[in-house]
Structure formats: structure tokens, C-alpha cells
Design a protein around this motif. Sequence first.
Motif, PDB file in Angstrom:
ATOM      1  N   ARG A 137       0.826  -1.216   0.000  1.00 29.29           N
ATOM      2  CA  ARG A 137       0.000   0.000   0.000  1.00 29.29           C
ATOM      3  C   ARG A 137       0.851   1.253   0.000  1.00 29.29           C
ATOM      4  O   ARG A 137       0.668   2.159  -0.809  1.00 29.29           O
ATOM      5  CB  ARG A 137      -0.908   0.010   1.244  1.00 29.29           C
ATOM      6  N   PRO A 140       4.289   0.771  -3.141  1.00 30.15           N
ATOM      7  CA  PRO A 140       4.065  -0.348  -4.060  1.00 30.15           C
ATOM      8  C   PRO A 140       5.201  -0.501  -5.059  1.00 30.15           C
ATOM      9  O   PRO A 140       5.742   0.490  -5.553  1.00 30.15           O
ATOM     10  CB  PRO A 140       2.753   0.028  -4.764  1.00 30.15           C
ATOM     11  N   THR A 143       3.666   1.175  -9.623  1.00 27.96           N
ATOM     12  CA  THR A 143       2.829   2.316  -9.247  1.00 27.96           C
ATOM     13  C   THR A 143       1.788   2.689 -10.294  1.00 27.96           C
ATOM     14  O   THR A 143       0.835   3.404  -9.988  1.00 27.96           O
ATOM     15  CB  THR A 143       3.701   3.555  -8.984  1.00 27.96           C
ATOM     16  N   SER A 169      -3.024   5.291 -11.435  1.00 33.74           N
ATOM     17  CA  SER A 169      -2.023   5.364 -10.377  1.00 33.74           C
ATOM     18  C   SER A 169      -2.414   4.468  -9.212  1.00 33.74           C
ATOM     19  O   SER A 169      -3.313   4.790  -8.423  1.00 33.74           O
ATOM     20  CB  SER A 169      -1.858   6.806  -9.884  1.00 33.74           C
ATOM     21  N   LEU A 170      -1.741   3.329  -9.095  1.00 38.29           N
ATOM     22  CA  LEU A 170      -1.971   2.423  -7.968  1.00 38.29           C
ATOM     23  C   LEU A 170      -1.520   3.078  -6.664  1.00 38.29           C
ATOM     24  O   LEU A 170      -2.150   2.899  -5.615  1.00 38.29           O
ATOM     25  CB  LEU A 170      -1.216   1.122  -8.185  1.00 38.29           C
ATOM     26  N   ALA A 173      -4.267   5.401  -5.489  1.00 39.64           N
ATOM     27  CA  ALA A 173      -5.431   4.650  -5.011  1.00 39.64           C
ATOM     28  C   ALA A 173      -5.182   4.057  -3.635  1.00 39.64           C
ATOM     29  O   ALA A 173      -6.076   3.995  -2.782  1.00 39.64           O
ATOM     30  CB  ALA A 173      -5.775   3.547  -6.005  1.00 39.64           C
ATOM     31  N   ASN A 174      -3.936   3.633  -3.387  1.00 40.89           N
ATOM     32  CA  ASN A 174      -3.602   3.021  -2.103  1.00 40.89           C
ATOM     33  C   ASN A 174      -3.470   4.031  -0.961  1.00 40.89           C
ATOM     34  O   ASN A 174      -3.246   3.644   0.189  1.00 40.89           O
ATOM     35  CB  ASN A 174      -2.296   2.222  -2.219  1.00 40.89           C
ATOM     36  N   MET A 196      -4.923  -2.025  -4.283  1.00 40.58           N
ATOM     37  CA  MET A 196      -4.913  -1.996  -5.738  1.00 40.58           C
ATOM     38  C   MET A 196      -3.565  -2.415  -6.315  1.00 40.58           C
ATOM     39  O   MET A 196      -3.359  -2.363  -7.530  1.00 40.58           O
ATOM     40  CB  MET A 196      -5.248  -0.589  -6.233  1.00 40.58           C
ATOM     41  N   SER A 197      -2.634  -2.839  -5.477  1.00 41.32           N
ATOM     42  CA  SER A 197      -1.253  -3.055  -5.912  1.00 41.32           C
ATOM     43  C   SER A 197      -1.092  -4.153  -6.949  1.00 41.32           C
ATOM     44  O   SER A 197      -0.118  -4.160  -7.709  1.00 41.32           O
ATOM     45  CB  SER A 197      -0.371  -3.365  -4.702  1.00 41.32           C
ATOM     46  N   GLY A 199      -3.529  -4.795  -9.217  1.00 43.83           N
ATOM     47  CA  GLY A 199      -4.595  -4.571 -10.170  1.00 43.83           C
ATOM     48  C   GLY A 199      -5.920  -5.043  -9.596  1.00 43.83           C
ATOM     49  O   GLY A 199      -6.054  -5.324  -8.403  1.00 43.83           O
ATOM     50  N   HIS A 200      -6.913  -5.162 -10.478  1.00 42.43           N
ATOM     51  CA  HIS A 200      -8.248  -5.508  -9.999  1.00 42.43           C
ATOM     52  C   HIS A 200      -9.055  -6.110 -11.135  1.00 42.43           C
ATOM     53  O   HIS A 200      -8.848  -5.790 -12.308  1.00 42.43           O
ATOM     54  CB  HIS A 200      -8.958  -4.249  -9.476  1.00 42.43           C
TER      55      HIS A 200
END
Length: 260
Positions: A137, A140, A143, A169-170, A173-174, A196-197, A199-200
Motif C-alpha cells: 500500500r 508499491p 505504481t 495510479s496504484l 489509489a492506495n 490496488m497493488s 490490479g483488480h
Amino acid sequence: MLSDFLGVPAQDRHRIVQWSVDFIDFFNIFPITVDSATRMIESTRAMQAYTLALLEERRRAPREDFLGILLRHAGTPDGPTTEEIVGNAMLLLLAGHAAVRNLIGNVVWLLLTRPDENRKLDADPTLLRAAIDETLRFEPPVTLIPRIALEPISVCGNSIPAGAVVQLSLAAANRDLAHFPDPDRFDIARQPKQLMSFGHGPHGCAGVNLARLQSEIALRTLLSRHPELALDPERPITWYRTAANRGPVNLPLKTAAIRA
């Protein structure tokens, strides 16, 4: 680990690492340079030729590694082509280790630069998984991830046309306040959810469980064997910092004792 899985000889692993860095740098160094483009092209060609040579070895002397198993099914009605085997092998070797390497380095760096958190982990080793997640988080290893808009959309007043590439931007989001209170604080007891590190959704990382397991084994082994681990103040840290990747290239450490 991936080299063993695929059947890459131990003496060639350093070549895989360098090819991977050259490939990743092309997409994450902005603006693109002649040097980064040349390195990517040359390394991709070298890796393709190397993988084809491994497959030829399997044809002469079949083995039960991943390449050997794929090759055994090649030519069957539902089996992969040689090009598909090479492409998937290269994908695993290129993308499968850089993020894990960065993650392990980031965990060590964060713990050693935050003594209070390091003491928490020393007092309660079961917090290691939470420390890995909090590192994912807070710092990461990857990123940014690109996505292609399937239809026109509007986000916060910005129009995104269909077919546009959007860099998500991960890292941002984190640190979303709606999900992570006090997001700029590194806290290994946080146990963050909805990271979100990796992806999803359908395009999330296929190797998420393997990445977590590799990191946990490596870190548990390192920290248990070197209880007095510390940064070496006489040698500088060098960082791998591109548009989408974060981690130490060299992380000089000192230790006073080794546990068996």
C-alpha cells in the motif's frame, strides 16, 4: 524460482534479470530514448532466441519443467504453438520477478528506516504478512498500470474517448482517505483491505498469491537469520525509479550476528 519453474539453468539467471530490466525500462522511462529503445529491442531478440534454444533442447531431451510440458502438448488440436510458448515464457520471465524483487527490498528498507515498526515485527513475527501488505500500500513496487477505455467516459469532469490509454495510479489509489485513514503513515498493524497493488478484476495479476508467498519466505528467512539487521550508513542506497516501478537496486546492509 521462475527460472527453476521454466527450466532456465542457474548460470543464466543474471541474463534474465538484465533482459527484464531492459524491457521494462522501455515502457517506464519517459520520454522514450534511443538507448532505452535499442536495449529493449536487443534484449527482446536475445531472450526470444534463448527461449527457442531451450525449446530445442527439450525436443532433443524431454524434461518435466514448464517448457517441457508445454512442448509436449504442442501440435495437439488444443495445444499451444511454438510462438505461443515463447511468448508466454517470456511474459513470465519478464514480468514475474521484477515486482517481487522490488517488494522485498521495499519491505526491508521501510522496516529499517522506521525502528518503531521494526520493533513491532520483532515482538510479533505474525505481523510479517501485514507488513508486506502495508508495504504494498505505502510503497508499491509497481505504481502505474495502463488500461484502454472501451467506451467514452467522463471522470471528474475529464472526457476520456473510447480507445484512449489511461495510466491508473496504484500508488494514489492506495492512499485514498476513503479507505485508508492517515494514509501517509506506515503502520504494519494496519492490515489494509482493498489494495490496488496487484490490479483488480479480470486483468488483476495472475501471480498475486505466488508473489506474496515468495516475499514472505524470503523476508522471514532474512529477518530470522539476521536479527540485528541494519542499513550500512557508509554505502549509499541506489534506487530503481521509473514511471511505474519502485525499489532498491542496491540496499547495503550490516548485521552483527547470524542465527542458524
